[in-house]
Structures are given as C-alpha cells and as structure tokens.
Design a protein around this motif. Structure first.
Motif, PDB file in Angstrom:
ATOM      1  N   TRP A 255       0.722  -1.210  -0.209  1.00  0.00           N
ATOM      2  CA  TRP A 255       0.178  -0.004  -0.055  1.00  0.00           C
ATOM      3  C   TRP A 255       0.903   1.298   0.203  1.00  0.00           C
ATOM      4  CZ3 TRP A 255      -0.651  -3.930   3.609  1.00  0.00           C
ATOM      5  CH2 TRP A 255      -1.624  -4.624   3.402  1.00  0.00           C
ATOM      6  N   GLU A 256       0.173   2.361  -0.793  1.00  0.00           N
ATOM      7  CA  GLU A 256       1.079   3.473  -0.407  1.00  0.00           C
ATOM      8  C   GLU A 256       0.164   4.372   0.674  1.00  0.00           C
ATOM      9  OE1 GLU A 256       2.020   7.673  -2.662  1.00  0.00           O
ATOM     10  OE2 GLU A 256       0.361   6.529  -3.450  1.00  0.00           O
ATOM     11  N   ILE A 257       1.056   4.749   1.603  1.00  0.00           N
ATOM     12  CA  ILE A 257       0.545   5.547   2.928  1.00  0.00           C
ATOM     13  C   ILE A 257       0.226   6.970   2.579  1.00  0.00           C
ATOM     14  CG2 ILE A 257       0.628   5.971   5.357  1.00  0.00           C
ATOM     15  CD1 ILE A 257       0.120   2.880   4.388  1.00  0.00           C
ATOM     16  N   GLY A 258      -0.724   7.667   2.787  1.00  0.00           N
ATOM     17  CA  GLY A 258      -1.068   9.155   2.651  1.00  0.00           C
ATOM     18  C   GLY A 258      -1.611   9.567   3.866  1.00  0.00           C
ATOM     19  N   ALA A 259      -2.074  10.774   3.918  1.00  0.00           N
ATOM     20  CA  ALA A 259      -2.578  11.559   4.922  1.00  0.00           C
ATOM     21  C   ALA A 259      -3.861  10.842   5.444  1.00  0.00           C
ATOM     22  CB  ALA A 259      -2.976  12.898   4.684  1.00  0.00           C
ATOM     23  N   SER A 260      -4.480  10.061   4.607  1.00  0.00           N
ATOM     24  CA  SER A 260      -6.091   9.526   5.133  1.00  0.00           C
ATOM     25  C   SER A 260      -5.750   8.142   5.367  1.00  0.00           C
ATOM     26  CB  SER A 260      -6.898   9.653   3.957  1.00  0.00           C
ATOM     27  OG  SER A 260      -6.726   9.331   2.710  1.00  0.00           O
ATOM     28  N   GLY A 261      -4.271   7.394   5.498  1.00  0.00           N
ATOM     29  CA  GLY A 261      -3.966   6.033   5.814  1.00  0.00           C
ATOM     30  C   GLY A 261      -3.502   5.410   4.448  1.00  0.00           C
ATOM     31  N   ARG A 262      -3.959   4.060   4.446  1.00  0.00           N
ATOM     32  CA  ARG A 262      -3.744   3.212   3.387  1.00  0.00           C
ATOM     33  C   ARG A 262      -4.240   3.381   1.914  1.00  0.00           C
ATOM     34  NH1 ARG A 262      -3.880  -2.932   6.031  1.00  0.00           N
ATOM     35  NH2 ARG A 262      -1.704  -2.858   7.230  1.00  0.00           N
ATOM     36  N   GLY A 263      -3.558   3.485   0.906  1.00  0.00           N
ATOM     37  CA  GLY A 263      -4.316   3.703  -0.432  1.00  0.00           C
ATOM     38  C   GLY A 263      -4.759   2.357  -0.918  1.00  0.00           C
TER      39      GLY A 263
END
Length: 273
Positions: A255-263
């Motif tokens: 997963w890519e981790i962004g501001a809202s969590g896992r993509g």
C-alpha cells in the motif's frame, strides 16, 4: 592460564554443535548461558573469540548482575517455573481445554513447527550498485521463522523527480553464508625479525555473505499520493503473509500510505512448492 585447555574443548564442542545445525558460529547473534559452570571466569571471553564481534551474551548485555534475567544459575529454574505456571493454569473442563493441555505433552504434534529455510526479502535494483545483489536489500521474513507468519514493514522510497512516481522491487529468497579466508597475521614494522623465528600460522577471517537464490515475484505500481504532491519520496507499507501449510505459498501486499491512511492495495501471490 590453566583452564585454557578446558575452554578450548568447550569452544570446539560449540563449533560442532552449531555446525551440526548447518550453520557457522559467525551466524550466531546471541548466546544464552545455562548452568552455573557458564559463570566460570574467562569462559565468556574465550567463546567470544569464535563469534562475530557484535554477538550478544548475558555478560556483555549486563543481565547477569544481581541475579538478573540472564543469570546462568537461575535461567533453567525460571523457565521451568513459568512453564509449570502456564500448564497448571490450564483447565480441563471442556474438550477444547483438554486438547490445549495435551499440546504441552512430550511428543505432541503441536511442538513440531514448520519454518522458513531461507530469508525472504525485497530487492530494489540500482544501476552501478556495489555488491553481488545489484541493489538495496531489505529482509522481511528471516530464515528459521516459524510458520505461518505475517511481517509488515513501512518505509520511504525514492520515486524520483518529474517522472511517473513509480515504485518497484523484486522479491527473492536469499542464501546466507560465511566466507572464510586465511591470511597471515600482520607483522609489527618496528619489530626486528629474529634469525630462527618460525613463521606464524595463518589466521581465519570470516565475513557474512548474502546471495540471491530464488526469484519469487516482482511488484511495480504508481505512487498516486506522491505524484499528486509532486513529492520525491513515497511512504509504502509491505505485508508478507506466509502460510507454508498444505502447499500454501506467499502473499505480498503493498500500500502507499497517505494523509488518510492506506491507499489501494496491490496484491501478488506466489504458489508454494
């Protein structure tokens, strides 16, 4: 030192024991002493000469002082007491509880565990990389890990600038070993050689080795979050799920981790042999 001959025999026994397990003493990361004889003066220093410099023992870690957790004279009794407490606390009122108690009996099938035979990890290929691996190696599931197992790693990767922000790596089984070379000991330049001086014996120099052995799979995807922000680095999380039972294989999820969590998850499976 009068006990040196005894310590030499102990070291030889340790080397045979480790060799019988298909390993080299240089593969050992930690030594746990059991029994009062392990506290003999100088034994720890004598054994340490055969291991790598970073090996941990209760004496180097300081866990022996004051009857600590690493005290060789109490470690067996501590383990027996903890095991007895665990078994004694098991009830036998139901069939399930009786099965749990039976699992601790000698020869129980539950004491026979599957384990990995090689380390599984990620290789990020790099141009002009030093070493035989050809890139940056990140171990995920170490050799001799009991199965089934789950390992999760989170880290940043360089996706470059002005491109597609792609992340890609290969999954390999790696072969670990120890390279042994014999060299002549260095001579003191200030010391004048003697006429009848005997030539010194060669000494062994050991170095850990790591080689790619079995290619399992490769993963490539676009880091959407990093692309949106035009960020050179993306945070990713990689999960390795390894069963090993009934021919089940390896499942790798990223997963890519962004501001809202896992993509969105990218999942690849490798069939077991």
């Amino acid at each position: 030192m009068e006990v040196r001959a005894v310590y030499d025999r102990v070291c030889a026994c340790v080397a045979r024991l480790v060799g019988g397990a298909g390993l080299d003493v240089y593969d050992v990361d930690e030594v746990v002493y059991v029994g009062g004889a392990a506290s003999l003066p100088g034994l720890d220093e004598a054994l340490a000469q055969g291991f790598q410099e970073t090996v941990v023992t209760p004496f180097t870690a300081g866990t022996v002082v004051g009857g600590g957790a690493g005290d060789p004279t109490t470690i067996v009794s501590r383990g027996c007491a903890l095991q007895a407490k665990l078994v004694a606390g098991l009830a036998e009122g139901t069939e399930e509880e009786r099965e749990v108690r039976t699992a601790f009996a000698s020869g129980s099938k539950w004491a026979q565990a599957l384990a990995t035979t090689k380390t599984i990890g990620m290789l990020f290929p790099e141009e002009n990389a030093e070493g035989a691996l050809g890139g940056q190696w990140i171990p995920a599931v170490l050799k001799d890990t009991p199965l089934p197992c789950r390992r999760t790693l989170r880290f940043k990767v360089d996706v470059g600038e002005g491109g597609e922000s792609k992340v890609g790596f290969e999954v390999w089984e790696a072969k670990e070993g120890v390279k042994i070379e014999k060299i002549k000991p260095p001579k003191d330049e200030d010391e004048e050689p003697l006429e009848d001086e005997e030539e010194e014996d060669e000494i062994e120099v050991k170095e850990k080795t790591l080689e790619k052995e079995t290619f399992l799979t490769s993963i490539s995807f676009v880091a959407q979050e990093a692309a949106k922000k035009k960020d050179r680095y993306a945070t990713i999380e990689v999960q390795f799920l390894l069963d090993g039972r009934n021919g089940a294989g390896l499942e790798v999820t990223i997963w890519e981790i962004g501001a809202s969590g896992r993509g969105e998850a990218v999942v690849l499976s490798v069939n077991g042999s």
